[in-house]
Write a protein that holds these residues in place. Structure first.
Motif, PDB file in Angstrom:
ATOM      1  N   ARG A 138      39.436  38.846   2.451  1.00 24.06           N
ATOM      2  CA  ARG A 138      40.045  37.759   1.682  1.00 24.06           C
ATOM      3  C   ARG A 138      39.955  36.432   2.432  1.00 24.06           C
ATOM      4  O   ARG A 138      39.730  35.386   1.834  1.00 24.06           O
ATOM      5  CB  ARG A 138      41.509  38.092   1.372  1.00 24.06           C
ATOM      6  N   LEU A 139      40.125  36.505   3.747  1.00 26.67           N
ATOM      7  CA  LEU A 139      40.040  35.280   4.549  1.00 26.67           C
ATOM      8  C   LEU A 139      38.626  34.691   4.477  1.00 26.67           C
ATOM      9  O   LEU A 139      38.456  33.471   4.332  1.00 26.67           O
ATOM     10  CB  LEU A 139      40.422  35.574   6.007  1.00 26.67           C
ATOM     11  N   GLY A 162      49.081  43.172  14.813  1.00 25.08           N
ATOM     12  CA  GLY A 162      50.431  43.538  14.391  1.00 25.08           C
ATOM     13  C   GLY A 162      50.422  44.419  13.155  1.00 25.08           C
ATOM     14  O   GLY A 162      49.370  44.827  12.654  1.00 25.08           O
ATOM     15  N   ASN A 163      51.636  44.676  12.674  1.00 25.50           N
ATOM     16  CA  ASN A 163      51.785  45.499  11.480  1.00 25.50           C
ATOM     17  C   ASN A 163      51.251  44.752  10.254  1.00 25.50           C
ATOM     18  O   ASN A 163      51.738  43.672   9.933  1.00 25.50           O
ATOM     19  CB  ASN A 163      53.278  45.821  11.305  1.00 25.50           C
ATOM     20  N   THR A 164      50.277  45.318   9.584  1.00 23.96           N
ATOM     21  CA  THR A 164      49.737  44.670   8.379  1.00 23.96           C
ATOM     22  C   THR A 164      50.299  45.309   7.118  1.00 23.96           C
ATOM     23  O   THR A 164      49.869  44.989   6.010  1.00 23.96           O
ATOM     24  CB  THR A 164      48.192  44.738   8.342  1.00 23.96           C
ATOM     25  N   ASP A 178      41.061  44.383   4.153  1.00 23.06           N
ATOM     26  CA  ASP A 178      41.602  43.602   3.013  1.00 23.06           C
ATOM     27  C   ASP A 178      41.800  42.148   3.445  1.00 23.06           C
ATOM     28  O   ASP A 178      41.432  41.207   2.749  1.00 23.06           O
ATOM     29  CB  ASP A 178      42.994  44.127   2.586  1.00 23.06           C
ATOM     30  N   ILE A 179      42.439  42.008   4.601  1.00 23.02           N
ATOM     31  CA  ILE A 179      42.813  40.677   5.095  1.00 23.02           C
ATOM     32  C   ILE A 179      41.569  39.875   5.474  1.00 23.02           C
ATOM     33  O   ILE A 179      41.420  38.707   5.090  1.00 23.02           O
ATOM     34  CB  ILE A 179      43.782  40.823   6.300  1.00 23.02           C
ATOM     35  N   ILE A 200      35.575  36.448  12.813  1.00 25.27           N
ATOM     36  CA  ILE A 200      37.017  36.542  12.534  1.00 25.27           C
ATOM     37  C   ILE A 200      37.623  37.713  13.302  1.00 25.27           C
ATOM     38  O   ILE A 200      38.677  37.592  13.935  1.00 25.27           O
ATOM     39  CB  ILE A 200      37.265  36.699  11.022  1.00 25.27           C
ATOM     40  N   ASN A 233      45.869  38.315  16.336  1.00 25.90           N
ATOM     41  CA  ASN A 233      46.742  38.121  15.178  1.00 25.90           C
ATOM     42  C   ASN A 233      46.759  39.343  14.265  1.00 25.90           C
ATOM     43  O   ASN A 233      47.740  39.617  13.591  1.00 25.90           O
ATOM     44  CB  ASN A 233      46.272  36.918  14.360  1.00 25.90           C
ATOM     45  N   LEU A 234      45.645  40.029  14.247  1.00 30.33           N
ATOM     46  CA  LEU A 234      45.535  41.167  13.345  1.00 30.33           C
ATOM     47  C   LEU A 234      46.076  42.460  13.945  1.00 30.33           C
ATOM     48  O   LEU A 234      46.090  43.495  13.294  1.00 30.33           O
ATOM     49  CB  LEU A 234      44.063  41.381  12.965  1.00 30.33           C
ATOM     50  N   MET A 268      40.208  36.644  16.037  1.00 31.50           N
ATOM     51  CA  MET A 268      41.563  36.721  15.501  1.00 31.50           C
ATOM     52  C   MET A 268      42.147  38.117  15.661  1.00 31.50           C
ATOM     53  O   MET A 268      43.129  38.461  15.011  1.00 31.50           O
ATOM     54  CB  MET A 268      41.569  36.309  14.028  1.00 31.50           C
TER      55      MET A 268
END
Lengths: 242, 406
Positions: free
Chosen positions: B260-261, B247-249, B256-257, B237, B244-245, B241
């Motif tokens: 959870r994914l 940017g501002n989280t 965390d993201i 991931i 995609n990650l 990805m």
């Protein structure tokens, strides 16, 4: 009120996307609005006697109709649902006028790749809670949004009410996600936000509302009937037909 | 004086969906509450009381379902998000946990107002109404289920209601049927919440699968294969990805993201399994639903598994255990789409209505063995209960003068 004001008053938006489209719609219906200059808050409809047009902020139109300062109003159905008093005197006469369509929808940072649905959001609100924090949601529609969130299992959140540009809220750090009006999602995408499945609070178009007491007033009853039936006739014979 | 009074009072009407009770109406209502309370007390249920205002979270996450959208919710002056209670069961269990009660044999009864907002969809419903009911905590026996259903019917019969229809189902049975196809709790919940739609034929199984796919609950077979080999790996991931990650989280960290994914991907089911499960569920509903008369049996054959047949037999056994009433004609219908607007039910679930169509529901209940753990308990504790809507019952009963005189 001055003598220039005709007995039946229709409030329409003075700002936002619905200003131009409402004028265009009324024009198409044969109810062209004649406004002497853009600073005046009142106007007339030359082809229909007895009607005054009152330009108001979209957020104020429901209140004007409820308070009988206007007899009819044209505004976004979402705004109407957000502001109206349930047992108040304002009622929806035509819910979908066929223009001004938009969504009130949740936008989350597109970097939240684990969040694709409102069910995910319920889970993430629990994640915030686990850290002793609360997910912050910026919106101009707190009433509709709160009910929507509770219905969808998001119970731990705080609403950040804002009248400004919401799309920048997550980037600026004063909210984690937003719930805002969008037609296509383009502005959200440009601000690194994405829509999620099941995240549409309401799909809305412009609507026509009326004051229930005004509808019964003998002096304007026939004018209101003419106004509404003219709109309905146009909708029935045009692309706006549903 | 009269003019002043009329002028003042005419300005204030009760809120739509709420109403005053006249002395006579209140007396009638109190007679029902007293007589039902006495019936429950004779069966060992002690009266307890609970706050009208509770933390909103108690009801949203745990009650879930339709009720969440009908809460009178607000932020109190102290900044806490609270709600007027829409039901008692969550409060009873919360209190049970705080008391540190022993696991077995807790019997509580309650009576008081509950609040459920309703809009145009429910124009005839009161937004504030009185519930009386009970909860039996600590017993998982079929006899307890039968006793609760029997008490609910006896409570209704105290108002001289001549006949009712009981629509009964078993949430555990549907879960059992679905988990047999490898469906996890999340997707089971999704199917359960769409059961009424499926049953009414308003949506095809294909449409439900599509909706589940849109919600990110389902992956296709290829995706499943990829997931098994790769997506469960955090490194995959992060490497695939990372764009995609980047940017501002916000206040969520990358881990965390990602965590959870990973967890989410591991709980997805494939569309083929879901489709098969829904087809079998549809077939089951066609075979199993319908009137259930005393002494009847229902043989499902071998299509649905032993566990499902056992749960059907249990429902029949509960119905037999209730027996018949001299003064109340009861018609039983097996109906597995009953949800009562709540998501915490785990086994028996029933609605009691005054008409065959189920439109005038005056009460209901069921088994909710998982609620204790959901509300913070260390383990599941079996529990079953019912509640009667006193206002709805009284408004439907024409001969109310003799109520509670027995």
């Amino acid at each position: 009120m001055t003598s220039e004001i005709a007995p039946m008053i229709v409030a329409i938006p003075s700002d936002g996307a619905l200003y131009e489209s409402t004028l265009k719609f009324l024009d198409s219906c044969g109810l062209k609005v004649s406004r002497k200059n853009s600073r005046r808050y009142t106007a007339k409809i030359p082809f229909m006697n007895g009607v005054s047009v009152l330009f108001q902020r979209g957020a104020d139109i429901t209140g004007k109709v409820e308070d009988a300062n206007a007899d009819l109003g044209i505004l976004g159905y979402d705004r109407f649902l957000e502001i109206r008093r349930e047992d108040g005197p304002a009622t929806s006469l035509i819910e979908n006028l066929g223009f001004g369509s938009c969504l009130l929808a949740i936008g989350v940072p597109d970097s939240w790749i684990d969040v694709s649905s409102v069910a995910d959001l319920a889970d993430v609100s629990g994640e915030f809670r686990g850290k002793g924090e609360t997910i912050r949601i910026a919106t101009k529609f707190p009433r509709l949004v709160e009910r929507f969130l509770l219905k969808n299992g998001v119970s731990h959140f705080s609403l950040v009410e804002s009248s400004g540009t919401l799309e920048v809220a997550p980037e600026m750090g004063f909210a984690d996600i937003i719930v805002d009006i969008t037609a296509t999602g383009t502005t959200m995408r440009e601000n690194h936000l994405k829509l999620i499945h099941g995240g549409t609070v309401i799909e809305s178009e412009a609507c026509l509302i009326g004051n229930t007491e005004s509808l019964l007033r003998p002096d304007i009853h026939s004018i209101i009937e003419d106004f509404v039936s003219t709109i309905k006739a146009y909708m029935g014979s045009s692309q706006y037909q549903k | 004086m009269n003019t002043l009074r009329a002028g003042t009072l005419l300005s204030f009407q009760p809120i739509l969906g709420m109403r005053d009770s006249s002395p006579l109406e209140l007396e009638t209502k109190n007679r029902v509450i007293d007589s039902v309370g006495k019936l429950l007390a004779e069966n060992g249920f002690e009266m307890a009381d609970y706050p009208i205002v509770e933390p909103t979270e108690l009801f949203v996450k745990k009650s879930g379902g339709d009720i969440g959208g009908r809460l009178y919710s607000f932020v109190d002056p102290g900044g806490n998000r609270v709600s007027l209670r829409p039901e008692f069961t969550s409060s009873v269990i919360r209190s049970f946990l705080l008391e540190g009660s022993p696991n077995a044999g807790v019997r509580r009864q309650y009576a008081g107002p509950v609040f459920r907002y309703s809009d145009g969809k429910y124009t005839n419903e009161l937004k504030q109404f009185t519930q009386i009911g009970c909860e039996l905590i600590g017993s998982d026996s079929l006899q307890s289920d039968a006793q609760i259903l029997s008490l609910a019917l006896q409570a209704v019969s105290l108002t001289d209601t001549p006949s009712v229809t009981v629509r009964m189902g078993n949430v555990g049975l549907i879960r059992s049927l679905l988990t047999g196809h490898g469906l996890n709790e999340t997707i089971c919940f999704f199917v359960l919440s769409n059961l009424a739609t499926l049953r009414a034929g308003a949506m095809s199984s294909g449409e439900i699968v599509k909706r589940a796919t849109d919600l990110g609950l389902v992956s296709d077979l290829q995706g499943q294969a990829n997931r098994n080999q790769q997506l469960s790996d955090k490194e995959y991931i992060e490497s695939h990805m990372s764009e995609n990650l980047s940017g501002n989280t916000g206040r969520r960290s990358r881990s965390d993201i990602i965590n959870r994914l990973v967890a989410k991907e591991n709980t997805k089911v494939d569309s083929k399994s879901l489709s098969k499960a829904i087809d079998q569920l549809t077939l089951f509903l066609q075979i199993a639903e319908g009137e259930l008369s005393l002494g009847s049996s229902l043989d499902l054959g071998t299509d649905f598994g032993k566990d499902v047949q056992e749960k059907i037999n249990e429902l029949i056994s509960i119905r037999e255990g209730v027996g018949d009433f001299a003064s109340l004609e009861v018609r039983y219908i097996l109906d597995f789409s009953t949800s009562r607007g709540l998501t915490y039910y785990s086994g028996l679930i029933f609605d009691i209505s005054l008409d065959v169509t189920g439109d005038t529901v005056v009460g209901g209940g069921g088994r909710y063995d998982g609620l204790v753990r959901m509300l913070g308990g260390s383990e599941d504790v079996p529990a079953v209960g019912f509640a009667i809507n006193v206002d709805s019952l009284l408004s439907s009963v024409t001969q109310s003068s003799s109520i509670g005189k027995r």
